[in-house]
Design a protein around this motif. Structure first.
Motif, PDB file in Angstrom:
ATOM      1  N   PRO A   1       4.020  12.156  -6.633  1.00  0.00           N
ATOM      2  CA  PRO A   1       3.559  13.430  -7.170  1.00  0.00           C
ATOM      3  C   PRO A   1       4.325  14.583  -6.532  1.00  0.00           C
ATOM      4  O   PRO A   1       4.757  14.497  -5.384  1.00  0.00           O
ATOM      5  CB  PRO A   1       2.080  13.474  -6.793  1.00  0.00           C
ATOM      6  CG  PRO A   1       1.871  12.406  -5.797  1.00  0.00           C
ATOM      7  CD  PRO A   1       2.966  11.422  -5.951  1.00  0.00           C
TER       8      PRO A   1
ATOM      9  N   VAL B   1      -0.306  11.237   0.829  1.00  0.00           N
ATOM     10  CA  VAL B   1      -1.137  10.541  -0.146  1.00  0.00           C
ATOM     11  C   VAL B   1      -2.171   9.679   0.565  1.00  0.00           C
ATOM     12  O   VAL B   1      -3.362   9.727   0.252  1.00  0.00           O
ATOM     13  CB  VAL B   1      -0.282   9.667  -1.094  1.00  0.00           C
ATOM     14  CG1 VAL B   1      -1.173   8.788  -1.961  1.00  0.00           C
ATOM     15  CG2 VAL B   1       0.603  10.537  -1.965  1.00  0.00           C
TER      16      VAL B   1
ATOM     17  N   LEU C   1     -10.258  -0.137  -2.628  1.00  0.00           N
ATOM     18  CA  LEU C   1      -9.589   1.085  -3.063  1.00  0.00           C
ATOM     19  C   LEU C   1      -8.397   1.392  -2.161  1.00  0.00           C
ATOM     20  O   LEU C   1      -7.288   1.648  -2.633  1.00  0.00           O
ATOM     21  CB  LEU C   1     -10.596   2.237  -3.026  1.00  0.00           C
ATOM     22  CG  LEU C   1     -10.111   3.617  -3.440  1.00  0.00           C
ATOM     23  CD1 LEU C   1      -9.739   3.610  -4.907  1.00  0.00           C
ATOM     24  CD2 LEU C   1     -11.177   4.669  -3.183  1.00  0.00           C
TER      25      LEU C   1
ATOM     26  N   GLY D   1      -0.231  -0.440  -4.432  1.00  0.00           N
ATOM     27  CA  GLY D   1       0.251   0.327  -5.576  1.00  0.00           C
ATOM     28  C   GLY D   1       1.293   1.340  -5.168  1.00  0.00           C
ATOM     29  O   GLY D   1       2.351   1.426  -5.779  1.00  0.00           O
ATOM     30  N   ASN D   2       1.022   2.063  -4.131  1.00  0.00           N
ATOM     31  CA  ASN D   2       1.950   3.110  -3.719  1.00  0.00           C
ATOM     32  C   ASN D   2       3.261   2.521  -3.217  1.00  0.00           C
ATOM     33  O   ASN D   2       4.311   3.125  -3.335  1.00  0.00           O
ATOM     34  CB  ASN D   2       1.319   3.981  -2.633  1.00  0.00           C
ATOM     35  CG  ASN D   2       1.968   5.334  -2.572  1.00  0.00           C
ATOM     36  OD1 ASN D   2       1.995   6.060  -3.556  1.00  0.00           O
ATOM     37  ND2 ASN D   2       2.528   5.675  -1.430  1.00  0.00           N
TER      38      ASN D   2
ATOM     39  N   ILE E   1       5.114   1.979  -6.561  1.00  0.00           N
ATOM     40  CA  ILE E   1       5.349   3.094  -7.477  1.00  0.00           C
ATOM     41  C   ILE E   1       6.582   3.866  -7.042  1.00  0.00           C
ATOM     42  O   ILE E   1       6.737   4.178  -5.867  1.00  0.00           O
ATOM     43  CB  ILE E   1       4.115   4.019  -7.525  1.00  0.00           C
ATOM     44  CG1 ILE E   1       2.964   3.290  -8.206  1.00  0.00           C
ATOM     45  CG2 ILE E   1       4.438   5.312  -8.259  1.00  0.00           C
ATOM     46  CD1 ILE E   1       1.632   4.012  -8.090  1.00  0.00           C
TER      47      ILE E   1
ATOM     48  N   ALA F   1      -5.627  -1.390  -2.540  1.00  0.00           N
ATOM     49  CA  ALA F   1      -4.901  -1.250  -3.811  1.00  0.00           C
ATOM     50  C   ALA F   1      -3.958  -0.060  -3.739  1.00  0.00           C
ATOM     51  O   ALA F   1      -2.843  -0.092  -4.246  1.00  0.00           O
ATOM     52  CB  ALA F   1      -5.873  -1.091  -4.965  1.00  0.00           C
ATOM     53  N   LEU F   2      -4.419   0.986  -3.075  1.00  0.00           N
ATOM     54  CA  LEU F   2      -3.564   2.159  -2.909  1.00  0.00           C
ATOM     55  C   LEU F   2      -2.328   1.804  -2.093  1.00  0.00           C
ATOM     56  O   LEU F   2      -1.206   2.216  -2.402  1.00  0.00           O
ATOM     57  CB  LEU F   2      -4.350   3.265  -2.214  1.00  0.00           C
ATOM     58  CG  LEU F   2      -3.606   4.576  -2.047  1.00  0.00           C
ATOM     59  CD1 LEU F   2      -3.398   5.225  -3.398  1.00  0.00           C
ATOM     60  CD2 LEU F   2      -4.347   5.517  -1.124  1.00  0.00           C
TER      61      LEU F   2
ATOM     62  N   TYR G   1      -3.887   6.311  -9.983  1.00  0.00           N
ATOM     63  CA  TYR G   1      -2.760   5.575 -10.563  1.00  0.00           C
ATOM     64  C   TYR G   1      -2.309   4.436  -9.648  1.00  0.00           C
ATOM     65  O   TYR G   1      -2.037   3.328 -10.107  1.00  0.00           O
ATOM     66  CB  TYR G   1      -1.588   6.510 -10.874  1.00  0.00           C
ATOM     67  CG  TYR G   1      -0.431   5.783 -11.502  1.00  0.00           C
ATOM     68  CD1 TYR G   1      -0.623   5.025 -12.656  1.00  0.00           C
ATOM     69  CD2 TYR G   1       0.844   5.805 -10.954  1.00  0.00           C
ATOM     70  CE1 TYR G   1       0.412   4.328 -13.242  1.00  0.00           C
ATOM     71  CE2 TYR G   1       1.899   5.115 -11.524  1.00  0.00           C
ATOM     72  CZ  TYR G   1       1.672   4.375 -12.669  1.00  0.00           C
ATOM     73  OH  TYR G   1       2.701   3.670 -13.233  1.00  0.00           O
ATOM     74  N   ALA G   2      -2.266   4.721  -8.364  1.00  0.00           N
ATOM     75  CA  ALA G   2      -1.888   3.672  -7.410  1.00  0.00           C
ATOM     76  C   ALA G   2      -2.905   2.535  -7.458  1.00  0.00           C
ATOM     77  O   ALA G   2      -2.556   1.357  -7.372  1.00  0.00           O
ATOM     78  CB  ALA G   2      -1.785   4.232  -6.003  1.00  0.00           C
ATOM     79  N   LEU G   3      -4.149   2.902  -7.635  1.00  0.00           N
ATOM     80  CA  LEU G   3      -5.186   1.884  -7.750  1.00  0.00           C
ATOM     81  C   LEU G   3      -4.953   1.018  -8.992  1.00  0.00           C
ATOM     82  O   LEU G   3      -5.090  -0.197  -8.960  1.00  0.00           O
ATOM     83  CB  LEU G   3      -6.554   2.554  -7.834  1.00  0.00           C
ATOM     84  CG  LEU G   3      -7.738   1.597  -7.878  1.00  0.00           C
ATOM     85  CD1 LEU G   3      -7.869   0.882  -6.549  1.00  0.00           C
ATOM     86  CD2 LEU G   3      -9.015   2.325  -8.226  1.00  0.00           C
TER      87      LEU G   3
ATOM     88  N   PHE H   1     -10.870  10.872   1.221  1.00  0.00           N
ATOM     89  CA  PHE H   1     -11.697  10.595   0.044  1.00  0.00           C
ATOM     90  C   PHE H   1     -12.685   9.477   0.323  1.00  0.00           C
ATOM     91  O   PHE H   1     -13.880   9.572   0.083  1.00  0.00           O
ATOM     92  CB  PHE H   1     -10.834  10.151  -1.139  1.00  0.00           C
ATOM     93  CG  PHE H   1     -10.044  11.244  -1.774  1.00  0.00           C
ATOM     94  CD1 PHE H   1     -10.429  12.578  -1.664  1.00  0.00           C
ATOM     95  CD2 PHE H   1      -8.909  10.950  -2.514  1.00  0.00           C
ATOM     96  CE1 PHE H   1      -9.693  13.600  -2.259  1.00  0.00           C
ATOM     97  CE2 PHE H   1      -8.169  11.961  -3.109  1.00  0.00           C
ATOM     98  CZ  PHE H   1      -8.559  13.283  -2.983  1.00  0.00           C
TER      99      PHE H   1
ATOM    100  N   MET I   1      -2.877  10.560  -8.151  1.00  0.00           N
ATOM    101  CA  MET I   1      -2.036   9.538  -7.533  1.00  0.00           C
ATOM    102  C   MET I   1      -2.890   8.389  -7.021  1.00  0.00           C
ATOM    103  O   MET I   1      -2.528   7.225  -7.155  1.00  0.00           O
ATOM    104  CB  MET I   1      -1.250  10.159  -6.375  1.00  0.00           C
ATOM    105  CG  MET I   1      -0.210   9.228  -5.789  1.00  0.00           C
ATOM    106  SD  MET I   1       1.068   8.773  -6.997  1.00  0.00           S
ATOM    107  CE  MET I   1       1.841   7.422  -6.150  1.00  0.00           C
ATOM    108  N   LEU I   2      -4.020   8.741  -6.439  1.00  0.00           N
ATOM    109  CA  LEU I   2      -4.932   7.727  -5.938  1.00  0.00           C
ATOM    110  C   LEU I   2      -5.361   6.777  -7.062  1.00  0.00           C
ATOM    111  O   LEU I   2      -5.300   5.555  -6.926  1.00  0.00           O
ATOM    112  CB  LEU I   2      -6.159   8.414  -5.332  1.00  0.00           C
ATOM    113  CG  LEU I   2      -7.245   7.541  -4.739  1.00  0.00           C
ATOM    114  CD1 LEU I   2      -6.713   6.802  -3.531  1.00  0.00           C
ATOM    115  CD2 LEU I   2      -8.458   8.368  -4.355  1.00  0.00           C
TER     116      LEU I   2
ATOM    117  N   ALA J   1      -6.259   9.978   0.782  1.00  0.00           N
ATOM    118  CA  ALA J   1      -7.047   8.857   0.302  1.00  0.00           C
ATOM    119  C   ALA J   1      -8.084   8.431   1.336  1.00  0.00           C
ATOM    120  O   ALA J   1      -9.239   8.164   0.999  1.00  0.00           O
ATOM    121  CB  ALA J   1      -6.138   7.690  -0.040  1.00  0.00           C
TER     122      ALA J   1
END
Lengths: 185, 185
Positions: free
Chosen positions: B163, B171, B148, B155-156, B159, B151-152, A150-152, B178, A147-148, B175
């Motif tokens: 998941p 999520v 990162l 993006g999220n 989307i 963008a997450l 793809y979201a990116l 990470f 997911m990380l 992230a």
DNA sequence: ACCTGAACACCGTTCAAGT
DNA sequence: ACCTGAACACCGTTCAAGT
């Protein structure tokens, strides 16, 4: 000597192009008719209304934006990391994806469009997860990491500003490294 | 007994609401005039044309979508990680951000709108980078990690599919982990 | 079977005329 | 200073009439 007769495919092709170039509002019956060399009245022989045309254009877009891309990536390179990078490139500059923003916006107001986008997201997410699984020995939090990424992919596609001194390819490359490192717990 | 007279602010407020609800196409002079209880002719006393109104509505959006959000986050919590999580929540469901997709799409065809979006992205990216710097002892690849996360965020937000077995808050939480782990090299 | 042409509705824009 | 009302252009939609 060319027949002015136009089939549904001609309308759909023109609509798809307009959709990618100018968004949903650019798909207008009368201008398309002019471009095709017929009157707008003839449009209504082939389609119920403007919405039916948009729907057909979305079908084309849905295929081009998922299976079309995935097939091209798979056919071009074999290494999973290379596939991710190529996917990144294709989704960054592809004209077929020019309509992506317009369609996601549209999905907010139309549940059938929202269903399409959901299908597309799910399919792409699957693909990214598969690549990641192939790359990473550990399956630790595979969902979260897919997911990380793809979201990116989506986010970076839509973000206008870029961080100083980095291009898009670099951003993805580091992200992949992050995500792979994160699996080593 | 209420005067039908409407100032520019009335038009702008109505336009901003329409923009957030239905996108740029929903900002139409005649329907807005009806809603405000005046004729569309009066609109042209206050504005040059429909585009000038959209521009004014964008000003409102630009403030609400950047400084407005950031101020609210800063005022609510102090811990950087909590701020990221709150930022995440606010950008996920905020009505003021409902127009975000429409505006990014619009930016593709209008360079002045593109400039706005660039400013907004840069400002938000700055904010995320600052939070990350406060969170992370190492400044290793701060730019890349901020991008990162941002963008997450974007993006999220866009989307539709999520998941299996994870919600959006989860999520982001993973992230952030990470991205912090990635700094420990 | 497929297309034209005229008609009508809706909305952006202009402008002379009202208060 | 601010608004109305009529006018015109553009486009979506319908439909009777043509080939």
């Amino acid at each position: 000597m060319t027949t002015p007769r136009k089939g549904p495919e001609d309308w759909i092709a023109a609509a798809f192009k307009a959709l990618a170039d100018g968004g949903a509002d650019a798909v207008r019956v009368e201008p398309l008719a002019r471009a095709l060399g017929v009157t707008k009245g003839s449009f209504y022989w082939h389609f119920t209304d403007r919405n039916a045309l948009l729907d057909a254009a979305l079908d084309t877009w849905e295929r081009a934006g998922t299976e079309g891309i995935i097939e091209r990536v798979d056919a071009s390179v074999a290494d999973p990391r290379a596939r991710l990078l190529l996917l990144w490139e294709l989704t960054s500059g592809e004209p077929g994806l020019g309509a992506e923003l317009a369609i996601r916006d549209w999905a907010r107001r139309d549940s059938s469009v929202a269903d399409r986008v959901r299908r597309i997201d799910a399919r792409r997410l699957d693909y990214v997860r598969d690549l990641l699984a192939a790359l990473s020995p550990s399956s630790h939090d595979l969902e979260g990491r897919a997911m990380l990424l793809y979201a990116l992919l989506i986010g970076n596609f839509f973000i206008v500003a870029q961080p100083a001194g980095m291009d898009r390819a670099e951003v993805l490359d580091r992200a992949v490294t992050f995500v792979l490192d994160a699996a080593r717990v």
